[in-house]
Design a protein around this motif. Structure first.
Motif, PDB file in Angstrom:
ATOM      1  N   SER A  20       0.844  -1.193   0.000  1.00 31.26           N
ATOM      2  CA  SER A  20       0.000   0.000   0.000  1.00 31.26           C
ATOM      3  C   SER A  20       0.878   1.241   0.000  1.00 31.26           C
ATOM      4  CB  SER A  20      -0.907   0.026   1.232  1.00 31.26           C
ATOM      5  OG  SER A  20      -1.784  -1.077   1.247  1.00 31.26           O
ATOM      6  N   CYS A  21       0.385   2.258  -0.638  1.00 27.21           N
ATOM      7  CA  CYS A  21       1.050   3.557  -0.642  1.00 27.21           C
ATOM      8  C   CYS A  21       0.003   4.564  -0.190  1.00 27.21           C
ATOM      9  CB  CYS A  21       1.568   3.884  -2.026  1.00 27.21           C
ATOM     10  SG  CYS A  21       2.340   5.519  -2.179  1.00 27.21           S
ATOM     11  N   ALA A  22       0.108   4.982   1.061  1.00 24.56           N
ATOM     12  CA  ALA A  22      -0.849   5.920   1.620  1.00 24.56           C
ATOM     13  C   ALA A  22      -0.297   7.331   1.509  1.00 24.56           C
ATOM     14  CB  ALA A  22      -1.118   5.574   3.082  1.00 24.56           C
ATOM     15  N   ALA A  23      -1.162   8.244   1.114  1.00 22.64           N
ATOM     16  CA  ALA A  23      -0.714   9.613   0.873  1.00 22.64           C
ATOM     17  C   ALA A  23      -1.493  10.608   1.712  1.00 22.64           C
ATOM     18  CB  ALA A  23      -0.872   9.962  -0.602  1.00 22.64           C
ATOM     19  N   SER A  24      -0.813  11.658   2.036  1.00 25.66           N
ATOM     20  CA  SER A  24      -1.481  12.785   2.660  1.00 25.66           C
ATOM     21  C   SER A  24      -1.494  13.926   1.658  1.00 25.66           C
ATOM     22  CB  SER A  24      -0.738  13.214   3.925  1.00 25.66           C
ATOM     23  OG  SER A  24       0.575  13.633   3.604  1.00 25.66           O
ATOM     24  N   GLY A  25      -2.481  14.768   1.743  1.00 30.38           N
ATOM     25  CA  GLY A  25      -2.549  15.881   0.815  1.00 30.38           C
ATOM     26  C   GLY A  25      -3.811  15.832  -0.021  1.00 30.38           C
ATOM     27  N   GLY A  65       1.531  -9.220 -15.866  1.00 35.34           N
ATOM     28  CA  GLY A  65       0.754 -10.433 -15.670  1.00 35.34           C
ATOM     29  C   GLY A  65       0.803 -10.977 -14.257  1.00 35.34           C
ATOM     30  N   ARG A  66       1.740 -10.503 -13.452  1.00 40.03           N
ATOM     31  CA  ARG A  66       1.840 -10.951 -12.053  1.00 40.03           C
ATOM     32  C   ARG A  66       1.495  -9.842 -11.067  1.00 40.03           C
ATOM     33  NH1 ARG A  66       6.620 -12.245  -9.973  1.00 40.03           N
ATOM     34  NH2 ARG A  66       7.824 -10.889 -11.364  1.00 40.03           N
ATOM     35  N   PHE A  67       1.801  -8.616 -11.421  1.00 40.46           N
ATOM     36  CA  PHE A  67       1.555  -7.473 -10.538  1.00 40.46           C
ATOM     37  C   PHE A  67       0.401  -6.635 -11.091  1.00 40.46           C
ATOM     38  CE2 PHE A  67       6.112  -6.922  -8.644  1.00 40.46           C
ATOM     39  CZ  PHE A  67       6.125  -8.261  -8.319  1.00 40.46           C
ATOM     40  N   THR A  68      -0.374  -6.075 -10.173  1.00 33.43           N
ATOM     41  CA  THR A  68      -1.484  -5.209 -10.547  1.00 33.43           C
ATOM     42  C   THR A  68      -1.502  -3.977  -9.650  1.00 33.43           C
ATOM     43  OG1 THR A  68      -2.804  -7.113 -11.243  1.00 33.43           O
ATOM     44  CG2 THR A  68      -3.971  -5.040 -10.887  1.00 33.43           C
ATOM     45  N   ILE A  69      -1.592  -2.826 -10.268  1.00 32.34           N
ATOM     46  CA  ILE A  69      -1.681  -1.571  -9.514  1.00 32.34           C
ATOM     47  C   ILE A  69      -3.111  -1.058  -9.576  1.00 32.34           C
ATOM     48  CG2 ILE A  69      -0.855   0.797  -9.302  1.00 32.34           C
ATOM     49  CD1 ILE A  69       1.710  -0.080 -10.708  1.00 32.34           C
ATOM     50  N   SER A  70      -3.594  -0.613  -8.449  1.00 30.14           N
ATOM     51  CA  SER A  70      -4.918  -0.007  -8.383  1.00 30.14           C
ATOM     52  C   SER A  70      -4.862   1.159  -7.406  1.00 30.14           C
ATOM     53  CB  SER A  70      -5.966  -1.031  -7.948  1.00 30.14           C
ATOM     54  OG  SER A  70      -5.660  -1.537  -6.656  1.00 30.14           O
ATOM     55  N   ARG A  71      -5.898   1.941  -7.413  1.00 32.39           N
ATOM     56  CA  ARG A  71      -5.916   3.069  -6.483  1.00 32.39           C
ATOM     57  C   ARG A  71      -7.336   3.333  -6.007  1.00 32.39           C
ATOM     58  NH1 ARG A  71      -3.203   7.936  -9.329  1.00 32.39           N
ATOM     59  NH2 ARG A  71      -3.706   8.988  -7.346  1.00 32.39           N
ATOM     60  N   ASP A  72      -7.407   3.871  -4.805  1.00 34.09           N
ATOM     61  CA  ASP A  72      -8.665   4.300  -4.227  1.00 34.09           C
ATOM     62  C   ASP A  72      -8.456   5.754  -3.821  1.00 34.09           C
ATOM     63  OD1 ASP A  72     -10.894   4.855  -2.703  1.00 34.09           O
ATOM     64  OD2 ASP A  72     -10.910   2.911  -1.710  1.00 34.09           O
ATOM     65  N   ASN A  73      -8.860   6.662  -4.657  1.00 31.79           N
ATOM     66  CA  ASN A  73      -8.608   8.073  -4.387  1.00 31.79           C
ATOM     67  C   ASN A  73      -9.382   8.585  -3.179  1.00 31.79           C
ATOM     68  OD1 ASN A  73      -6.690   8.441  -6.391  1.00 31.79           O
ATOM     69  ND2 ASN A  73      -8.196   9.061  -7.927  1.00 31.79           N
ATOM     70  N   ALA A  74     -10.492   7.939  -2.881  1.00 29.73           N
ATOM     71  CA  ALA A  74     -11.247   8.346  -1.696  1.00 29.73           C
ATOM     72  C   ALA A  74     -10.445   8.061  -0.424  1.00 29.73           C
ATOM     73  CB  ALA A  74     -12.578   7.621  -1.647  1.00 29.73           C
ATOM     74  N   LYS A  75      -9.572   7.062  -0.501  1.00 25.74           N
ATOM     75  CA  LYS A  75      -8.729   6.701   0.645  1.00 25.74           C
ATOM     76  C   LYS A  75      -7.296   7.201   0.499  1.00 25.74           C
ATOM     77  CE  LYS A  75     -11.344   2.517   1.807  1.00 25.74           C
ATOM     78  NZ  LYS A  75     -11.264   1.040   2.031  1.00 25.74           N
ATOM     79  N   ASN A  76      -7.041   7.931  -0.588  1.00 29.01           N
ATOM     80  CA  ASN A  76      -5.679   8.421  -0.831  1.00 29.01           C
ATOM     81  C   ASN A  76      -4.652   7.292  -0.785  1.00 29.01           C
ATOM     82  OD1 ASN A  76      -6.450  11.039  -1.237  1.00 29.01           O
ATOM     83  ND2 ASN A  76      -5.370  11.890   0.520  1.00 29.01           N
ATOM     84  N   THR A  77      -4.987   6.190  -1.397  1.00 25.58           N
ATOM     85  CA  THR A  77      -4.119   5.020  -1.331  1.00 25.58           C
ATOM     86  C   THR A  77      -3.997   4.360  -2.705  1.00 25.58           C
ATOM     87  OG1 THR A  77      -4.779   4.628   0.961  1.00 25.58           O
ATOM     88  CG2 THR A  77      -3.703   2.818  -0.187  1.00 25.58           C
ATOM     89  N   VAL A  78      -2.792   3.937  -2.999  1.00 23.32           N
ATOM     90  CA  VAL A  78      -2.507   3.151  -4.196  1.00 23.32           C
ATOM     91  C   VAL A  78      -1.977   1.800  -3.745  1.00 23.32           C
ATOM     92  CG1 VAL A  78      -1.022   2.967  -6.227  1.00 23.32           C
ATOM     93  CG2 VAL A  78      -2.084   5.144  -5.652  1.00 23.32           C
ATOM     94  N   TYR A  79      -2.361   0.763  -4.458  1.00 24.33           N
ATOM     95  CA  TYR A  79      -1.988  -0.592  -4.092  1.00 24.33           C
ATOM     96  C   TYR A  79      -1.151  -1.244  -5.182  1.00 24.33           C
ATOM     97  CZ  TYR A  79      -5.915   0.217  -0.955  1.00 24.33           C
ATOM     98  OH  TYR A  79      -6.768   0.757  -0.032  1.00 24.33           O
ATOM     99  N   LEU A  80      -0.264  -2.108  -4.749  1.00 24.57           N
ATOM    100  CA  LEU A  80       0.503  -2.940  -5.667  1.00 24.57           C
ATOM    101  C   LEU A  80       0.279  -4.384  -5.245  1.00 24.57           C
ATOM    102  CD1 LEU A  80       2.560  -3.327  -7.963  1.00 24.57           C
ATOM    103  CD2 LEU A  80       4.379  -3.125  -6.256  1.00 24.57           C
TER     104      LEU A  80
END
Length: 121
Positions: A20-25, A65-80
């Motif tokens: 997870s990549c959690a962001a502030s701002g 094919g093995r890794f997937t990136i997604s994001r939830d802007n409401a949570k200010n988080t990007v996932y790998l």
């Protein structure tokens, strides 16, 4: 923007992890986010990126094919999401945010502190 990567750990080959990549701002949702990694003795390497909306992603051939990136802007988080991990995936993983959806590290202005992923064979 401040970024904090988390979710790393020690796993066996074939296992999965989700970073997870959690962001502030308030403006995080307007930034592209890239994931990079640095293995011991190697240069920093592009892993993948996601554009501001989450509709477009790009991956390095080594993880396609093995890794997937997604994001939830409401949570200010990007996932790998990392599946079928291999020993060669062992590295410190960093997330970074920037204005441009690119593969080069210098294109990103904000960096997290990194999280260690170790894959044993």
């Amino acid at each position: 923007v401040q970024l904090q990567a988390s979710g790393g750990g020690l796993v066996q080959a074939g296992d999965s992890l989700r970073l997870s990549c959690a962001a502030s701002g308030r403006t995080f949702s307007s930034y592209a986010v890239g994931w990079f990694r640095r293995a011991p003795g190697k240069d920093r390497e592009f892993v993948g990126a996601i554009n501001w909306s989450g509709r477009t992603t790009n991956y390095a051939d080594s993880v396609e094919g093995r890794f997937t990136i997604s994001r939830d802007n409401a949570k200010n988080t990007v996932y790998l999401q990392m599946n079928n991990l291999k020993p060669d995936d062992t590295a410190v993983y960093y997330c970074a945010a920037g204005d441009h959806f690119l593969v080069t590290a210098h294109s990103y202005d904000y960096w997290g502190q990194g999280t260690q992923v170790t894959v044993s064979s």
